[in-house]
Design an enzyme around this catalytic site. Structure first.
Site, PDB file in Angstrom:
ATOM      1  N   GLU A 108      33.660  62.332  15.503  1.00  0.00           N
ATOM      2  CA  GLU A 108      32.818  63.540  15.540  1.00  0.00           C
ATOM      3  C   GLU A 108      33.635  64.772  15.149  1.00  0.00           C
ATOM      4  O   GLU A 108      33.157  65.661  14.435  1.00  0.00           O
ATOM      5  CB  GLU A 108      32.214  63.707  16.938  1.00  0.00           C
ATOM      6  N   GLU A 128      29.734  54.962  21.372  1.00  0.00           N
ATOM      7  CA  GLU A 128      29.213  55.501  22.631  1.00  0.00           C
ATOM      8  C   GLU A 128      28.113  54.652  23.249  1.00  0.00           C
ATOM      9  O   GLU A 128      27.983  54.563  24.470  1.00  0.00           O
ATOM     10  CB  GLU A 128      28.687  56.932  22.410  1.00  0.00           C
TER      11      GLU A 128
END
Ligand code: NAD
Length: 713
Positions: A108, A128
C-alpha cells in the site's frame, strides 16, 4: 528513540529515504511518524528534485504490526493514510524501489508513491483477507487504479501473492531491475525520470480500468461474497472495488475505512488474528534455548508402507531427504511404493510439479524388507499397526539396530509413547511424531514429548517440522495426546445422541452448521469404523476405557456387523458412490442398543443440544489438557483443532470459541447435562481450570503455563 527511517541526500537533487526495521521492516505507528517527518524534511531540502523510498535488509516492507489491530482505527488515530497522502501529494516525483517481498501495508505504501520498480525476484500481495480484514490504507482504491479492477479484486479477495513479472504486466510496477541493491536501482530510476522530465503521478488521479468487471459481474461477486456470512471481509472487499470503479477516490477510501473497521471488530478477524499468533507461538519451545545444538537429519527411515507410512515418507522426499521405506510384508511394500509413485504422477499430471522434480523425489526413495537397512538413518519413524504388542516389538528392534544418536519416533495416535520409549531402550532419543491423514497433505504435526525425551531431540524434530512445512504443536504423553484425547468425548456424545434418537444426518448437519468441516459420523466412516473399533479395543487392554457398557456402543456394534465405513460402503451411513444415505438398519441398531442399555429415546433432539453435548465436553477436556501441562498453551490446542480436525478458522479453535461463548455459560450447561444425563462416569464434571476461569472472569486465552522442566525422568 530508534532510527527506523533514515534520510540521505544524494547528488543530483535526489533524496534517499530508507526504512530499517528488521527483520521484515513491518510498519508501526512510530515508523510511520518517522517516515512522515523524513519525507517532509527531504521535500523541503534545498535542491531536492525527487525522492526514492526503499528498505534495508532482505526485504521491502512486509505488512504492519498486527498487534495494533487490537485497537479501533479511527480517522483521529489513523497513522497510515496521512503518510500515504503526504507522499502522493508531493510536487516532486517519488520512486519506490522494492526487493524481497512487499506485502500488505508495504505494498500500500509502494502504491502511494508515484513510480515503482522492483527487483525481478520480488513478490507482492495484499494478504489482509487472511486476517479477516481488507487493505485499509487505500489499497482497495489504489490497486484497481494501477492493476485494473478485475486483477485487484482477485488479488485482494484471495490474498494471493504475485511475482514481479505479473506485477509489470498488470501495470502495478513500472519496471524490473536485476540490480540487487534496491537503493541504487531506485536512484537510477529517479535519474531516468528527471532526465525524461516526468512529473509526479498521483495514483489517486489515475482512471480505473475495470478489466471486464462490469456491473453484472460485480453484482454476482457481491451476491457470492454476501453468502459468506462467516467472513464479512469477503463482501466488504467487493464493495470497495465497486467504489473504486464508481466513486471518486476520497469517497472510495472513506468507505474502505468504515468497512475496514467493521471487519477488524468482527469475531472472525479476532479469531484469525488469534490463530496467526498461535501458530507462531506454537513453534517456540519454552525452557529450551534456541541455541541448543540440533542433530543433523540427512537420511531417514519409515516402517510401515500403509496409509500413514506412505504419506509420511512423501514429506521427506518432497524436502529432498533420502528415505528408506520398510515393511514386513512384500505385497504391502510394493503396493505402498506404487501408491507413492501414483501420487507423484498425479501431481505432475495436474501441473503441480515438474516431471523432473517428481523423478528427483522418487530417486530418493529406497524400499526394503530388511530392518538392517535402517541402521544408518538419522531418524526412523514407525507407522505399523496401532497395536501395542506389534509396536513394542518394533521399537525394541529399532533400539538395537539404529545407530547411536539416531532419533526414534512413533506415529501412534493413542498408545503410550513412554512405554514405547522404554521398549526401545533409548528414551532420550525417543518421541512421538503424530502425523494426520493424508500425511503428505495435512499440515499439522503433533510432536509428543516423552518423559525422557532429550531437549536436543525435541528441538531437532521441531526444527525438522519446519523443513517439512508442517505446523508443529508439542504435546505431553497422555491417551490420544491433544487432538484425539479431546475427540474422545465428542465421539462419546455422538453415539449417546444416536442411541437417544438423533440420526447420523442430524448430528452431522448440526456440527457442520457450526462450521466444522465434517460431522462425526461422516468422519468416522471416512477414517474407518475398524480403525475406531481397534482403538477402543486397545483402550480396554490398557485399562483406560470407561467401565460404562454403553460407552461408544454404536461404533462397536457397527464394527461387529462388518460395517467398516466408506471402504465397504456401509458405516453410520450407506454409501452410493460418495453419497452418504441414511440407513434404517443403523436406526434399528441404535434403538436396540438404547433398549439394551436402558437409554431413554426422545422424539426430538435440538441442534443446539447436539452442538453443546459434542463440543462442551471437548472444551472441558481441553482445559484438563492445559491444567495437566500436556499442552504448553491455549493457542496450541486451537492450532491442533483448526489444522488437524477441520475446526473452522473463523471460530479460532475450541478454546478461543469457549471464551467467546462465555465460560460461565459452558459451566452452567455442563451442570445441566450432568443433571439430565447423570454423571456416574464423570462425563460432565468440569475441569478445575474451567471452573476457576469461569469464576474469575479470566479468559482461557490468558492462561499461562508454569515453565516446563526438561529434566529426563
Ligand atoms: N490412518 C490414520 O488416519 C492415522 C492417522 C494418524 C496416525 N495413524 C497411526 O499410524 C499408524 C499406521 O496406521 P495406518 O493407517 O497407516 O495402518 P495400515 O494398516 O494402513 O499400515 C500399517 C503397515 O504396517 C505394516 N506392518 C505391520 N507390522 C509391521 C512390522 N512389524 N514391521 C514392518 N511393517 C509392519 C503393515 O504391513 C502395513 O503395511 C498407526 O499407529 C495409526 O494409529 C493413523
Amino acid at each position: 528513540m530508534r532510527d527506523l527511517v533514515t534520510l540521505s541526500h544524494i547528488e543530483g537533487g535526489i533524496a534517499l529515504i530508507t526504512i530499517a526495521n528488521p527483520p521484515v521492516n513491518a510498519l508501526s505507528r512510530e515508523l510511520l511518524e518517522q517516515l512522515g517527518r523524513r519525507i517532509e524534511e527531504a521535500a523541503a531540502a534545498p535542491g531536492c528534485r525527487a525522492l526514492v523510498l526503499c528498505a534495508a535488509g532482505r526485504t521491502f516492507v512486509c505488512g504492519a504490526d498486527i498487534t495494533q489491530l487490537d485497537q479501533p482505527i479511527t480517522a483521529a488515530n489513523d497513522a497510515f493514510n496521512p503518510v500515504m497522502d503526504l507522499i502522493e501529494s508531493l510536487p516532486k516525483p517519488v520512486v519506490c524501489a522494492m526487493h524481497g517481498m512487499a506485502l500488505g501495508g508495504g505494498l500500500e505504501l509502494a502504491m502511494a508513491c508515484h513510480y515503482r520498480i522492483a527487483h525481478a525476484q520480488t513478490r507482492m500481495g495484499l494478504p489482509e483477507v487472511t486476517l479477516g480484514i481488507l487493505p485499509g490504507a487505500g489499497g482497495t482504491q489504489r490497486l484497481p487504479r494501477l492493476a485494473g479492477a478485475k486483477a485487484a479484486l482477485d488479488m485482494i479477495s484471495t490474498g494471493r501473492m504475485i511475482d514481479a513479472d505479473t506485477a509489470l504486466a498488470l501495470g502495478l510496477i513500472d519496471g524490473l531491475t536485476a540490480q540487487s541493491d534496491a537503493a541504487q536501482a531506485g536512484l537510477e530510476h529517479a535519474r531516468h525520470i528527471l532526465e525524461q522530465g516526468l512529473p509526479p503521478r498521483p495514483t489517486r488521479g489515475l482512471a480505473v480500468d475495470s478489466g471486464g468487471l462490469d456491473a453484472e459481474a460485480l453484482k454476482q461477486a457481491l451476491d457470492t461474497a454476501g453468502r459468506n456470512t462467516t467472513h464479512p471481509a469477503a463482501r466488504a472487499i467487493v464493495e470497495c472495488i465497486q467504489a473504486a470503479i464508481t466513486l471518486p477516490f476520497s469517497q472510495g477510501r472513506e468507505l474502505e475505512g468504515r468497512l475496514f473497521e467493521a471487519c477488524r471488530a468482527s469475531d472472525t478477524s479476532a479469531a484469525l488474528r488469534h490463530l496467526f499468533f498461535a501458530e507462531r507461538e506454537a513453534a517456540k519451545l519454552p525452557g529450551i534455548p534456541s541455541s541448543l545444538q540440533r542433530r543433523p537429519i540427512h537420511h531417514i527411515g519409515v516402517i510401515g508402507a500403509g496409509t500413514m507410512g506412505r504419506g509420511i515418507i512423501m514429506n521427506f522426499l518432497d524436502a529432498g531427504i533420502s528415505s528408506v521405506l520398510v515393511d514386513a510384508n512384500r505385497d504391502a511394500l510394493e503396493n505402498g511404493v506404487a501408491q507413492i509413485r501414483k501420487t507423484y504422477e498425479s501431481r505432475v499430471a495436474r501441473g503441480r510439479i515438474s516431471a523432473a522434480r517428481s523423478e528427483a523425489a522418487l530417486a530418493l526413495l529406497a524400499p526394503s524388507l530388511d530392518y538392517a537397512d535402517l541402521g544408518q538413518c538419522d531418524l526412523v519413524i514407525e507407522a505399523v499397526f496401532e497395536d501395542m504388542d506389534v509396536k513394542t516389538a518394533v521399537c525394541r528392534q529399532l533400539g538395537m539396530i539404529c545407530k547411536p544418536g539416531a532419533i526414534i519416533a512413533s506415529n501412534t495416535s493413542t498408545l503410550d509413547v513412554d512405554a514405547l520409549a522404554r521398549a526401545s531402550g533409548r528414551p532420550g532419543d525417543f518421541l512421538g511424531m503424530h502425523f494426520f491423514s493424508p500425511a503428505h497433505v495435512m499440515r499439522l504435526l503433533e510432536i509428543v514429548r516423552g518423559r525422557g525425551t532429550l531437549p536436543e531431540v525435541l528441538a531437532t524434530v521441531n526444527a525438522l517440522a519446519k523443513t517439512l512445512r508442517k505446523v508443529s504443536v508439542i504435546s505431553g504423553v497422555c491417551y490420544g495426546f491433544i487432538g484425539n484425547r479431546m475427540l474422545e468425548s465428542y465421539l462419546r456424545e455422538t453415539d449417546f445422541l444416536l442411541m437417544e434418537g438423533a440420526t447420523p444426518r442430524q448430528i452431522d448437519q448440526a456440527i457442520e452448521e457450526a462450521g466444522l468441516a465434517m460431522g462425526p459420523c461422516r468422519m468416522l466412516d471416512m477414517a474407518g469404523i475398524d480403525v475406531a473399533a481397534k482403538v477402543l479395543l486397545e483402550q480396554g487392554k490398557a485399562g483406560i476405557r470407561p467401565s460404562d457398557p454403553a460407552y461408544r456402543a454404536v461404533v462397536g456394534r457397527l464394527f461387529e456387523r462388518g460395517r467398516l465405513g466408506q471402504k465397504n460402503h456401509l458405516g453410520y451411513y450407506r454409501y452410493e458412490g460418495r453419497d452418504a444415505i441414511e440407513d434404517p438398519e443403523v436406526a434399528m441398531l441404535c434403538e436396540a442398543l438404547a433398549r439394551q442399555h436402558g437409554i431413554a429415546r426422545r422424539d426430538h433432539i435440538s441442534n443446539s443440544e447436539i452442538f453443546e453435548r459434542c463440543l462442551f465436553p471437548l472444551i472441558n477436556e481441553g482445559c484438563r489438557i492445559l491444567e495437566e501441562g500436556i499442552a504448553y498453551r491455549t493457542g496450541d490446542i486451537d492450532i491442533v483443532w483448526t489444522k488437524g480436525y477441520g475446526f473452522p478458522d473463523h471460530r479460532g479453535g475450541p478454546l478461543f470459541m469457549a471464551d467467546r461463548i462465555g465460560l460461565p455459560t459452558i459451566l452452567e450447561r455442563l451442570a445441566h447435562y450432568s443433571r439430565a444425563q447423570g454423571n456416574e462416569h464423570g462425563y460432565w464434571t468440569p475441569a478445575d481450570l474451567l471452573a476457576a476461569h469461569a469464576a474469575s472472569g479470566r479468559p482461557l486465552s490468558q492462561w499461562q503455563a508454569p515453565a516446563p522442566t526438561h529434566e529426563p525422568a
